[in-house]
Design an enzyme around this catalytic site. Structure first.
Site, PDB file in Angstrom:
ATOM      1  CG  ASN A  25      -0.306  -0.009   2.523  1.00 58.10           C
ATOM      2  OD1 ASN A  25       0.604   0.775   2.769  1.00 58.10           O
ATOM      3  ND2 ASN A  25      -0.744  -0.888   3.402  1.00 58.10           N
ATOM      4  N   GLY A  33      -3.315  -9.078   3.394  1.00 59.60           N
ATOM      5  CA  GLY A  33      -2.984  -9.889   2.230  1.00 59.60           C
ATOM      6  C   GLY A  33      -1.508 -10.187   2.094  1.00 59.60           C
ATOM      7  CG  ASP A  35       1.844  -4.642   2.271  1.00 59.23           C
ATOM      8  OD1 ASP A  35       3.083  -4.768   2.336  1.00 59.23           O
ATOM      9  OD2 ASP A  35       1.253  -3.576   2.511  1.00 59.23           O
TER      10      ASP A  35
END
Length: 173
Positions: A25, A33, A35
């Protein structure tokens, strides 16, 4: 040269490669997720380097890519790219997602990386249509001329994305 493309269903944090790509992000501080999984598995070194990048340049814009070490992951680098949130603007969304792949590949090539691993960028909580995202990903990789990249691996966490990529790769041979 055009890199060889491989498809794997599994966990990107377990793949040994020169670089894995994080669907980050804009804050670069981890999230949900893939990340969150990469930040958890990679440890605090990745977060520390992301904070340094943010202090230097601010947030990472959609479509851009930055690099950190991979911390505790079985890779050398993590390339963080910010995918677009789907908002029904197909023209803008396609361009931004293509930029994610292109900028990640260019950064990898500049680092003389031989193997790079991509997740399914923007298809989770960002709701990008999965078939369209796969078509963009495959197109960008197949049309990227590299001096150094020998293999691009698409890692699909789930069966649905894996099947979509199988079809897309057969269509584009």
């Amino acid at each position: 040269m055009n890199p060889r493309i491989t498809l794997i269903q599994g966990d990107i944090t377990q793949i040994k490669a020169d670089a894995i790509v994080n669907a980050a992000n804009s804050s670069l501080l981890g999230g949900g997720g893939v990340d969150g999984a990469i930040h958890r598995a990679g440890g605090k070194k990745i977060l520390e380097e992301c904070i340094q990048i943010r202090d230097r340049q601010g947030k990472c814009k959609t479509g851009e890519a930055v690099v950190t070490t991979a911390g505790d992951l079985p890779a050398t680098y993590v390339i963080h790219t910010v995918g677009p949130v789907w908002n029904d603007d197909e023209v803008k969304g396609k361009k931004l997602l293509a930029n994610c792949y292109r900028n990640s590949l260019q950064l990898a090539d500049s680092l003389q990386i031989k193997t790079i691993v991509f997740p399914n960028i923007s298809t989770g909580i960002y709701k990008f249509p999965k078939e369209l995202a796969a078509a963009i990903a495959v197109h960008e990789v197949q049309n990227f001329e590299s001096e150094h990249i020998e293999e691009v691996i698409f890692v699909c966490f789930d069966e649905e994305n894996n099947e979509i990529y199988k079809k897309q790769l057969k269509l584009n041979k």
